[in-house]
Design a protein around this motif. Structure first.
Motif, short mmCIF file in Angstrom:
data_model
loop_
_atom_site.label_atom_id
_atom_site.label_comp_id
_atom_site.label_asym_id
_atom_site.label_seq_id
_atom_site.Cartn_x
_atom_site.Cartn_y
_atom_site.Cartn_z
N GLY A 141 61.04 45.95 34.26
CA GLY A 141 60.17 46.96 34.87
C GLY A 141 58.76 46.74 34.35
N THR A 142 57.97 47.80 34.26
CA THR A 142 56.58 47.62 33.84
C THR A 142 56.04 48.85 33.13
N MET A 143 55.14 48.62 32.17
CA MET A 143 54.46 49.75 31.53
C MET A 143 53.69 50.56 32.57
N MET A 206 60.04 48.27 30.07
CA MET A 206 58.68 48.60 30.51
C MET A 206 57.75 47.62 29.80
N GLN A 207 57.38 46.57 30.50
CA GLN A 207 56.57 45.52 29.87
C GLN A 207 55.11 45.60 30.32
N GLY A 208 54.20 45.37 29.40
CA GLY A 208 52.78 45.30 29.75
C GLY A 208 52.43 43.92 30.28
N PRO A 209 51.15 43.69 30.63
CA PRO A 209 50.76 42.38 31.18
C PRO A 209 50.92 41.26 30.15
N VAL A 210 51.46 40.15 30.63
CA VAL A 210 51.72 38.98 29.78
C VAL A 210 50.61 37.96 30.00
N GLY A 234 46.52 36.53 39.83
CA GLY A 234 46.13 36.36 38.43
C GLY A 234 46.11 37.69 37.71
N THR A 235 46.56 37.71 36.45
CA THR A 235 46.42 38.92 35.64
C THR A 235 45.23 38.73 34.70
N VAL A 236 44.77 39.83 34.12
CA VAL A 236 43.40 39.86 33.62
C VAL A 236 43.10 38.79 32.55
N ARG A 239 43.14 35.34 34.07
CA ARG A 239 41.97 35.16 34.94
C ARG A 239 40.71 34.88 34.10
N TYR A 240 40.49 35.66 33.07
CA TYR A 240 39.30 35.46 32.24
C TYR A 240 39.27 34.02 31.70
N CYS A 241 40.42 33.51 31.27
CA CYS A 241 40.42 32.16 30.69
C CYS A 241 40.03 31.12 31.72
N LEU A 250 33.05 36.38 33.30
CA LEU A 250 34.30 37.14 33.24
C LEU A 250 34.12 38.44 34.01
N THR A 251 35.22 38.97 34.58
CA THR A 251 35.10 40.05 35.55
C THR A 251 35.84 41.34 35.17
N PRO A 252 35.40 42.06 34.11
CA PRO A 252 36.01 43.39 33.90
C PRO A 252 35.69 44.25 35.13
N TYR A 253 36.71 44.99 35.63
CA TYR A 253 36.49 45.83 36.80
C TYR A 253 35.93 47.19 36.34
N GLY A 254 34.84 47.60 36.96
CA GLY A 254 34.24 48.91 36.67
C GLY A 254 33.79 48.98 35.22
N GLY A 257 37.13 50.15 30.58
CA GLY A 257 37.90 50.83 29.52
C GLY A 257 39.40 50.87 29.82
N GLN A 258 39.83 50.23 30.92
CA GLN A 258 41.26 50.23 31.28
C GLN A 258 42.03 49.58 30.14
N THR A 259 42.97 50.32 29.58
CA THR A 259 43.70 49.85 28.40
C THR A 259 45.18 49.68 28.76
N ARG A 260 45.73 48.55 28.35
CA ARG A 260 47.14 48.26 28.62
C ARG A 260 47.78 47.68 27.36
N GLY A 261 49.11 47.58 27.38
CA GLY A 261 49.84 47.00 26.26
C GLY A 261 50.15 45.54 26.55
N PRO A 321 32.28 45.77 40.64
CA PRO A 321 32.82 47.04 41.16
C PRO A 321 34.34 46.99 41.21
N ASN A 322 34.97 48.07 40.80
CA ASN A 322 36.43 48.08 40.68
C ASN A 322 37.08 48.15 42.06
N PRO A 323 37.88 47.12 42.42
CA PRO A 323 38.55 47.16 43.73
C PRO A 323 39.74 48.11 43.75
N1 USQ Z 1 41.37 43.76 35.73
C1 USQ Z 1 40.04 43.53 35.43
N2 USQ Z 1 39.50 42.33 35.78
C2 USQ Z 1 40.23 41.35 36.41
C3 USQ Z 1 41.57 41.60 36.70
C4 USQ Z 1 42.11 42.81 36.36
O1 USQ Z 1 39.36 44.38 34.86
O2 USQ Z 1 39.66 40.29 36.70
C5 USQ Z 1 41.98 45.03 35.32
C6 USQ Z 1 42.70 45.80 36.40
O3 USQ Z 1 41.82 46.58 37.17
C7 USQ Z 1 43.70 46.62 35.60
C8 USQ Z 1 44.01 45.72 34.40
O4 USQ Z 1 42.98 44.73 34.37
O5 USQ Z 1 43.08 47.77 35.11
C9 USQ Z 1 45.34 45.02 34.51
O6 USQ Z 1 45.39 44.32 35.74
P1 USQ Z 1 46.22 42.98 35.89
O7 USQ Z 1 45.93 42.38 37.23
O8 USQ Z 1 46.06 42.13 34.69
O9 USQ Z 1 47.72 43.53 35.81
P2 USQ Z 1 48.53 44.49 36.79
O10 USQ Z 1 47.97 44.54 38.15
O11 USQ Z 1 48.74 45.81 36.10
O12 USQ Z 1 49.92 43.74 36.87
C10 USQ Z 1 50.39 42.86 35.87
C11 USQ Z 1 51.55 42.07 36.48
C12 USQ Z 1 52.67 43.04 36.85
C13 USQ Z 1 53.05 43.86 35.63
C14 USQ Z 1 51.85 44.57 35.02
C15 USQ Z 1 52.15 45.22 33.69
O13 USQ Z 1 51.11 41.38 37.64
O14 USQ Z 1 53.78 42.31 37.35
O15 USQ Z 1 54.00 44.82 36.01
O16 USQ Z 1 50.82 43.58 34.74
S1 USQ Z 1 51.27 46.75 33.50
O17 USQ Z 1 49.85 46.48 33.66
O18 USQ Z 1 51.56 47.27 32.18
O19 USQ Z 1 51.72 47.64 34.56
#
Ligand code: USQ
Ligand code: NAD
Length: 382
Positions: A141-143, A206-210, A234-236, A239-241, A250-254, A257-261, A321-323
């Motif tokens: 699943g997912t965080m 419940m896994q965070g982004p890998v 791509g995940t964040v 993508r940055y790398c 590098l493209t932080p959205y908005g 401050g979006q925080t994940r595990g 701008p945050n999509p």
């Molecule tokens: N984000 C940026 N800049 C980017 C790409 C993303 O700021 O260039 C932000 C997003 O807006 C979001 C955060 O980074 O706030 C995470 O986004 P992400 O694309 O890295 O990850 P997410 O869409 O949440 O999905 C990924 C996996 C998904 C998994 C999830 C774990 O694709 O399969 O379930 O991470 S979690 O985030 O804990 O839900």
């Protein structure tokens, strides 16, 4: 153990299969190659070249007893036959559409995501019930199921609440942020129900982004796992790398401050190995939070910038701008106890690992630069 890995051609499924083989388990890897096609659909490709399933099968066989089965988990007869004939001890279920942006493109992509993810999990539940009810189902699943609530996130499927003076135990409140993330919430409810009525055994993670390019087994190009970086797949951190390697900001959205595990690929695979080798009591549902570091996307940009500097790259950061529709500054405090109690100790820190990632990606700069037009975010939530 004999372990079926559904989604074995994916970013996590392939390295987990290799880890399980190295631990001496027998592995049946299943996939319908949906991610390869869907990444092509958005005009992109894995940054690191990956082998065909046939070549992967040959490489994996060097580590142990492995076979690759082409199949779709939305086909009930296929899943039932798989469980009946293989009689696994555990099934790891990764075989879902895993991109939030892909699910948010339009009604077709939303419906495909719901159908693929919910139907696959329900088929697995029924196949296990009918063919081998003692199978340990390890479901990813997912965080993101929780969203970003203003309370401490418990590592539990249920919470005690008081509503208008009466107390009860209810499923932990969840509020996901994309159609994709909602599929994981519904899967969780379906597993809780299957556990309640039939006593099936689940670990719901419940896994965070890998992030990352490496595990102990990924020692040469033949063992590479896919590495997506486009705005849809791509995940964040990944993508940055890639952005750093291509000389793009590098493209932080908005506000960022979006925080994940977050956790590295190596830590993800090792945590999964521990959960598989230490199943919950037969007939129980185990709820696990799986992450290592709580980081904001703004903070991560500075890590990649620093790592780039050490390698002689001039890395800029440009907030875009945050999509998505999501909180850009918020409280985030999830509980983490199951994995540490089972002996899981993180092996990687993000600050260190992003350096390894940049070094792994740099030789493929030319290959990746062919896809630079699909990096900036285009898929919007509204
Ligand atoms: N984000 C940026 N800049 C980017 C790409 C993303 O700021 O260039 C932000 C997003 O807006 C979001 C955060 O980074 O706030 C995470 O986004 P992400 O694309 O890295 O990850 P997410 O869409 O949440 O999905 C990924 C996996 C998904 C998994 C999830 C774990 O694709 O399969 O379930 O991470 S979690 O985030 O804990 O839900
Ligand atoms: P991935 O897309 O690389 O892997 C999923 C695999 O499942 C793919 O190879 C795909 O072809 C396959 N698949 C999809 N639908 C299928 C179907 N109907 N039948 C058979 N195979 C099918 O994704 P991943 O990053 O390896 O993620 C694996 C799992 O972990 C997913 O369920 C995802 O939601 C979850 N997850 C991923 C992350 C992350 O950061 N990558 C974080 C938390 C949770």
């Amino acid at each position: 153990m004999k372990i079926v890995v559904l989604g074995a051609d994916g970013y996590l499924g392939w390295p987990l299969s290799l880890r399980l083989l190295r631990r001496g388990h027998r592995v049946v890897g299943v996939d319908n190659l949906a991610t390869r096609r869907a990444v092509e659909e958005v005009g992109s490709d894995s940054a690191l070249p990956i082998s065909s399933p046939q070549e992967r099968e040959r490489a994996a066989k060097e580590l142990g007893d492995f076979k690759f089965v082409f199949g779709d988990v939305t086909d009930y007869q296929f899943v039932k036959e798989l469980i009946s004939s293989e009689k696994p001890d555990a099934v790891v279920h990764f075989a879902e559409q895993r991109s939030a942006p892909y699910s948010m493109k339009d009604v077709e992509h939303a419906v495909y995501t719901m159908h693929n993810n919910l139907e696959g999990t329900l088929n697995l539940i029924y196949a296990v019930k009918e063919a081998k009810p003692d199978v340990h189902v390890v479901k990813m699943g997912t965080m993101g199921e929780y969203g970003t609530p203003n309370f401490d996130i418990p590592e539990s499927a249920f919470v005690e609440v008081e509503i208008k003076g009466r107390r009860d135990r209810i499923p932990t409140p969840k509020f996901a942020g994309s159609w994709y993330h909602w599929t994981k919430v519904y899967d969780t409810y379906n597993m809780l129900f299957a556990n309640k009525i039939w006593g099936l055994t689940f670990t719901d993670i419940m896994q965070g982004p890998v992030y990352g390019t490496r595990t102990e087994e990924i020692v040469s190009e033949r063992f590479f796992t896919r590495f997506d970086f486009d705005e849809v797949w791509g995940t964040v951190v990944n993508r940055y790398c890639v952005e750093a390697v291509l000389g793009l900001p590098l493209t932080p959205y908005g506000k960022g401050g979006q925080t994940r595990g977050f956790l590295s690929l190596e830590d993800s695979v090792e945590a999964l190995r521990i959960l598989i080798e230490n199943p919950p009591e037969m007939g129980s549902y185990r709820h696990v939070n799986q992450f290592v570091e709580l980081r904001s996307v703004r903070e991560i940009a500075s890590f990649v910038q620093d790592a780039g500097k050490e390698l002689g790259l001039d890395v800029k950061v440009q907030h875009v701008p945050n999509p998505r529709v999501e909180a850009e500054e918020h409280y985030y405090n999830p509980e983490l106890k199951v994995l540490p109690n089972l002996g899981f100790r993180p092996r990687k820190s993000m600050r260190e690992e992003v350096k390894v990632m940049l070094k792994d990606l740099l030789p493929f700069k030319e290959r990746i630069s062919r896809f630079s037009s699909v990096i900036m975010p285009r898929t919007r939530w509204k």
